[in-house]
Design a protein around this motif. Sequence first.
Motif, PDB file in Angstrom:
ATOM      1  N   VAL A  78      27.350  -3.447 -38.146  1.00 46.05           N
ATOM      2  CA  VAL A  78      27.988  -4.692 -38.584  1.00 46.05           C
ATOM      3  C   VAL A  78      28.821  -5.304 -37.465  1.00 46.05           C
ATOM      4  O   VAL A  78      28.704  -6.500 -37.157  1.00 46.05           O
ATOM      5  N   ALA A  79      29.676  -4.490 -36.846  1.00 46.98           N
ATOM      6  CA  ALA A  79      30.568  -5.013 -35.806  1.00 46.98           C
ATOM      7  C   ALA A  79      29.795  -5.493 -34.590  1.00 46.98           C
ATOM      8  O   ALA A  79      30.142  -6.521 -33.985  1.00 46.98           O
ATOM      9  N   PHE A  80      28.744  -4.781 -34.206  1.00 52.09           N
ATOM     10  CA  PHE A  80      27.991  -5.166 -33.017  1.00 52.09           C
ATOM     11  C   PHE A  80      27.173  -6.425 -33.268  1.00 52.09           C
ATOM     12  O   PHE A  80      27.002  -7.247 -32.356  1.00 52.09           O
ATOM     13  N   ILE A  81      26.677  -6.601 -34.481  1.00 53.62           N
ATOM     14  CA  ILE A  81      25.943  -7.824 -34.810  1.00 53.62           C
ATOM     15  C   ILE A  81      26.852  -9.045 -34.696  1.00 53.62           C
ATOM     16  O   ILE A  81      26.531 -10.028 -34.021  1.00 53.62           O
ATOM     17  N   PHE A  82      27.989  -8.985 -35.363  1.00 54.05           N
ATOM     18  CA  PHE A  82      28.821 -10.172 -35.498  1.00 54.05           C
ATOM     19  C   PHE A  82      29.684 -10.454 -34.279  1.00 54.05           C
ATOM     20  O   PHE A  82      29.973 -11.615 -33.976  1.00 54.05           O
ATOM     21  N   VAL A  83      30.125  -9.414 -33.569  1.00 59.80           N
ATOM     22  CA  VAL A  83      31.064  -9.626 -32.463  1.00 59.80           C
ATOM     23  C   VAL A  83      30.631  -8.920 -31.182  1.00 59.80           C
ATOM     24  O   VAL A  83      30.597  -9.523 -30.108  1.00 59.80           O
ATOM     25  N   GLY A  84      30.314  -7.642 -31.280  1.00 60.76           N
ATOM     26  CA  GLY A  84      30.152  -6.807 -30.097  1.00 60.76           C
ATOM     27  C   GLY A  84      29.084  -7.264 -29.128  1.00 60.76           C
ATOM     28  O   GLY A  84      29.311  -7.314 -27.913  1.00 60.76           O
ATOM     29  N   PHE A  85      27.907  -7.611 -29.639  1.00 62.41           N
ATOM     30  CA  PHE A  85      26.811  -7.990 -28.749  1.00 62.41           C
ATOM     31  C   PHE A  85      27.167  -9.244 -27.949  1.00 62.41           C
ATOM     32  O   PHE A  85      26.875  -9.342 -26.756  1.00 62.41           O
ATOM     33  N   GLY A  86      27.800 -10.212 -28.597  1.00 61.13           N
ATOM     34  CA  GLY A  86      28.212 -11.424 -27.898  1.00 61.13           C
ATOM     35  C   GLY A  86      29.256 -11.155 -26.840  1.00 61.13           C
ATOM     36  O   GLY A  86      29.182 -11.694 -25.722  1.00 61.13           O
ATOM     37  N   LEU A  87      30.253 -10.311 -27.177  1.00 58.89           N
ATOM     38  CA  LEU A  87      31.279  -9.973 -26.183  1.00 58.89           C
ATOM     39  C   LEU A  87      30.676  -9.255 -24.986  1.00 58.89           C
ATOM     40  O   LEU A  87      31.100  -9.460 -23.849  1.00 58.89           O
ATOM     41  N   MET A  88      29.678  -8.430 -25.236  1.00 57.74           N
ATOM     42  CA  MET A  88      29.145  -7.571 -24.181  1.00 57.74           C
ATOM     43  C   MET A  88      28.124  -8.291 -23.304  1.00 57.74           C
ATOM     44  O   MET A  88      28.161  -8.161 -22.068  1.00 57.74           O
ATOM     45  N   PHE A  89      27.241  -9.071 -23.913  1.00 53.68           N
ATOM     46  CA  PHE A  89      26.127  -9.626 -23.141  1.00 53.68           C
ATOM     47  C   PHE A  89      26.069 -11.152 -23.127  1.00 53.68           C
ATOM     48  O   PHE A  89      25.270 -11.725 -22.388  1.00 53.68           O
ATOM     49  N   GLY A  90      26.880 -11.797 -23.933  1.00 51.83           N
ATOM     50  CA  GLY A  90      26.867 -13.247 -23.911  1.00 51.83           C
ATOM     51  C   GLY A  90      27.488 -13.781 -22.625  1.00 51.83           C
ATOM     52  O   GLY A  90      28.329 -13.150 -21.999  1.00 51.83           O
ATOM     53  N   ALA A  91      27.044 -14.970 -22.220  1.00 47.70           N
ATOM     54  CA  ALA A  91      27.645 -15.618 -21.052  1.00 47.70           C
ATOM     55  C   ALA A  91      29.090 -15.979 -21.380  1.00 47.70           C
ATOM     56  O   ALA A  91      29.422 -16.332 -22.501  1.00 47.70           O
ATOM     57  N   GLY A  92      29.948 -15.869 -20.391  1.00 46.28           N
ATOM     58  CA  GLY A  92      31.346 -16.189 -20.603  1.00 46.28           C
ATOM     59  C   GLY A  92      32.093 -16.160 -19.294  1.00 46.28           C
ATOM     60  O   GLY A  92      31.978 -17.066 -18.472  1.00 46.28           O
ATOM     61  N   ASN A  93      32.837 -15.085 -19.071  1.00 44.65           N
ATOM     62  CA  ASN A  93      33.563 -14.911 -17.822  1.00 44.65           C
ATOM     63  C   ASN A  93      33.433 -13.470 -17.368  1.00 44.65           C
ATOM     64  O   ASN A  93      32.618 -12.718 -17.910  1.00 44.65           O
ATOM     65  N   SER A  94      34.228 -13.079 -16.398  1.00 50.20           N
ATOM     66  CA  SER A  94      34.107 -11.732 -15.836  1.00 50.20           C
ATOM     67  C   SER A  94      34.651 -10.646 -16.742  1.00 50.20           C
ATOM     68  O   SER A  94      34.506  -9.461 -16.443  1.00 50.20           O
ATOM     69  N   PHE A  95      35.278 -11.049 -17.858  1.00 46.50           N
ATOM     70  CA  PHE A  95      35.923 -10.059 -18.718  1.00 46.50           C
ATOM     71  C   PHE A  95      35.296  -9.938 -20.100  1.00 46.50           C
ATOM     72  O   PHE A  95      35.348  -8.875 -20.708  1.00 46.50           O
ATOM     73  N   PHE A  96      34.691 -10.982 -20.635  1.00 51.93           N
ATOM     74  CA  PHE A  96      34.030 -10.884 -21.935  1.00 51.93           C
ATOM     75  C   PHE A  96      33.105 -12.085 -22.129  1.00 51.93           C
ATOM     76  O   PHE A  96      33.293 -13.152 -21.544  1.00 51.93           O
ATOM     77  N   GLY A  97      32.094 -11.876 -22.973  1.00 53.10           N
ATOM     78  CA  GLY A  97      31.160 -12.946 -23.291  1.00 53.10           C
ATOM     79  C   GLY A  97      31.710 -13.853 -24.379  1.00 53.10           C
ATOM     80  O   GLY A  97      32.566 -13.442 -25.187  1.00 53.10           O
ATOM     81  N   THR A  98      31.216 -15.078 -24.445  1.00 50.85           N
ATOM     82  CA  THR A  98      31.732 -16.056 -25.405  1.00 50.85           C
ATOM     83  C   THR A  98      30.610 -16.725 -26.204  1.00 50.85           C
ATOM     84  O   THR A  98      30.796 -17.832 -26.726  1.00 50.85           O
ATOM     85  N   GLU A  99      29.461 -16.074 -26.309  1.00 49.41           N
ATOM     86  CA  GLU A  99      28.352 -16.640 -27.079  1.00 49.41           C
ATOM     87  C   GLU A  99      27.588 -15.520 -27.769  1.00 49.41           C
ATOM     88  O   GLU A  99      27.921 -14.351 -27.641  1.00 49.41           O
ATOM     89  N   TRP A 100      26.593 -15.908 -28.567  1.00 48.89           N
ATOM     90  CA  TRP A 100      25.691 -14.997 -29.261  1.00 48.89           C
ATOM     91  C   TRP A 100      26.371 -14.209 -30.375  1.00 48.89           C
ATOM     92  O   TRP A 100      25.865 -13.172 -30.811  1.00 48.89           O
ATOM     93  N   PHE A 101      27.519 -14.665 -30.857  1.00 48.06           N
ATOM     94  CA  PHE A 101      28.163 -13.978 -31.970  1.00 48.06           C
ATOM     95  C   PHE A 101      27.315 -14.161 -33.230  1.00 48.06           C
ATOM     96  O   PHE A 101      26.787 -15.243 -33.495  1.00 48.06           O
ATOM     97  N   ALA A 102      27.194 -13.068 -34.004  1.00 47.03           N
ATOM     98  CA  ALA A 102      26.325 -13.036 -35.175  1.00 47.03           C
ATOM     99  C   ALA A 102      24.885 -13.355 -34.786  1.00 47.03           C
ATOM    100  O   ALA A 102      24.103 -13.842 -35.604  1.00 47.03           O
ATOM    101  N   LEU A 103      24.540 -13.058 -33.525  1.00 43.18           N
ATOM    102  CA  LEU A 103      23.197 -13.265 -32.972  1.00 43.18           C
ATOM    103  C   LEU A 103      22.765 -14.738 -33.000  1.00 43.18           C
ATOM    104  O   LEU A 103      21.572 -15.037 -32.873  1.00 43.18           O
ATOM    105  N   ARG A 104      23.709 -15.644 -33.123  1.00 45.91           N
ATOM    106  CA  ARG A 104      23.371 -17.069 -33.138  1.00 45.91           C
ATOM    107  C   ARG A 104      23.127 -17.559 -31.710  1.00 45.91           C
ATOM    108  O   ARG A 104      23.898 -17.284 -30.803  1.00 45.91           O
ATOM    109  N   GLY A 105      22.026 -18.278 -31.530  1.00 46.20           N
ATOM    110  CA  GLY A 105      21.726 -18.864 -30.236  1.00 46.20           C
ATOM    111  C   GLY A 105      21.083 -17.930 -29.239  1.00 46.20           C
ATOM    112  O   GLY A 105      20.906 -18.308 -28.076  1.00 46.20           O
ATOM    113  N   ILE A 106      20.721 -16.709 -29.666  1.00 51.77           N
ATOM    114  CA  ILE A 106      20.099 -15.790 -28.703  1.00 51.77           C
ATOM    115  C   ILE A 106      18.709 -16.306 -28.337  1.00 51.77           C
ATOM    116  O   ILE A 106      17.991 -16.854 -29.183  1.00 51.77           O
TER     117      ILE A 106
END
Length: 449
Positions: A78-106
């Motif tokens: 649940v946590a990785f779907i909604f938040v974790g995957f986006g923080l880890m692999f979404g484009a963002g900055n050098s510290f965390f990702g800012t997209e793909w939360f809840a797998l939206r826009g992948i």
Amino acid sequence: MNIVLVVGLLLFATRTAFAQDAVQPAVNALDTVWVLFCAFLVFFMQAGFGFLEAGFVRSKNVVNILAENFMDTTMATVAFIFVGFGLMFGAGNSFFGTEWFALRGIPEIYPGLTIPTLAFFFFQFAFCAAAGAIASGMMAERTNFKADLCYSLVTAGLIYPVFGHWVWGGGWLAQMGYIDFAGSSVVHIVGACIGLAGTLTLGKRKDKVFGDSIRGHSLPLAALGTFILWLGWFGFNPGSTLVAEPISISHIVVTTDFAATAGAIVAILLAYVQMRKWDISMAFNGALGGLVAITASAAFVTPMSALVIGSIAGVVVFLGVHMLEVFKIDDPVGALPVHGLNGVFGILAVGIFAGNGVGLLSGGGFAQLGIQLIGIVACIAWAFPVSLLLFQVLKRTVGLRVSAEVEEEGLDHAQHGLHSHPEFVEPTPLRPYGDLRPIGGLSAPAGTD
């Protein structure tokens, strides 16, 4: 296995035909099947953690540790779907990702690979779930189940993916050239830091006497868990290639196996030298320590180097288990030496043993070793304090530790209303009827959680 082999051969033939026609499909079927097959092996490691930890705890807490491992997996999903995957692999900055939360826009295909993004997601989720399983073993036999569910959510939704972004998501450590091929730090040091923070916050088990170990109730279960984890590591490390490249996969399989083998042999020999007894439980942890240590460098070291790395890992496990008693850290399954200390050694091993002019022993100097040290410090500096804060919050809200009465009686009945071996349960003040089974709408006895 025969079906998988036949399908693989067919897909390989298809791949060859595409190559001959000079037409490379955007999604490669063989790469996708390979990554998903390895993801299934990594997912099955949850069973390995469950059996290993169930064997190393006492029978009165077996249901609880199995419930923790099982539900940790669901919370991580649940946590990785909604938040974790986006923080880890979404484009963002050098510290965390800012997209793909809840797998939206992948995207349909993961950038830079030949596999669907959903296949990549599942592979990475299986890794994330392993980090939570490491922590549960260190905190066994005294943790409130509600707190376990809460920290599993935070592990998969924040602690693990943020550091993972630094290493595997294009973050600042990746930009420095930090190398952690399959997760000695991303999975194992992070998991050990979470578990250590929880263990220190909980304190020791009420009947734990340092200098004398509390033996688990079933070595057969622990042996089964170890074999399953060893098997799962053949998905964990080779699968991290994310491509079905035969030479690379074969190399990683061999280095992975060699390190586990050497770790088990050295650990049991050291135990024999000390006690004149062949302590198989030490061999179990020695093998796992070797697997953790080789995880960061499996693709970059020779098979002979893997034997050396595994041998050193066996020493680290043996000394680490005794260190727990000296420093009064109550770790029922020995996860800190296996995952924490050998995770640190595994990251350093890249800077020492990696070939092609990268590691110290191949002419690379101290440059890579220095970068690896920075990564270790960053991992601990992030995961441990955040985890410590988390457990302090849980301690003051939902409650982190069960009562002394529940701990003495065992968590199985008080927390779950079940026993792993009900036919052997004797009536007690907390269980006046022995094996109490709820019927219809009847609730558990007053005073239980």
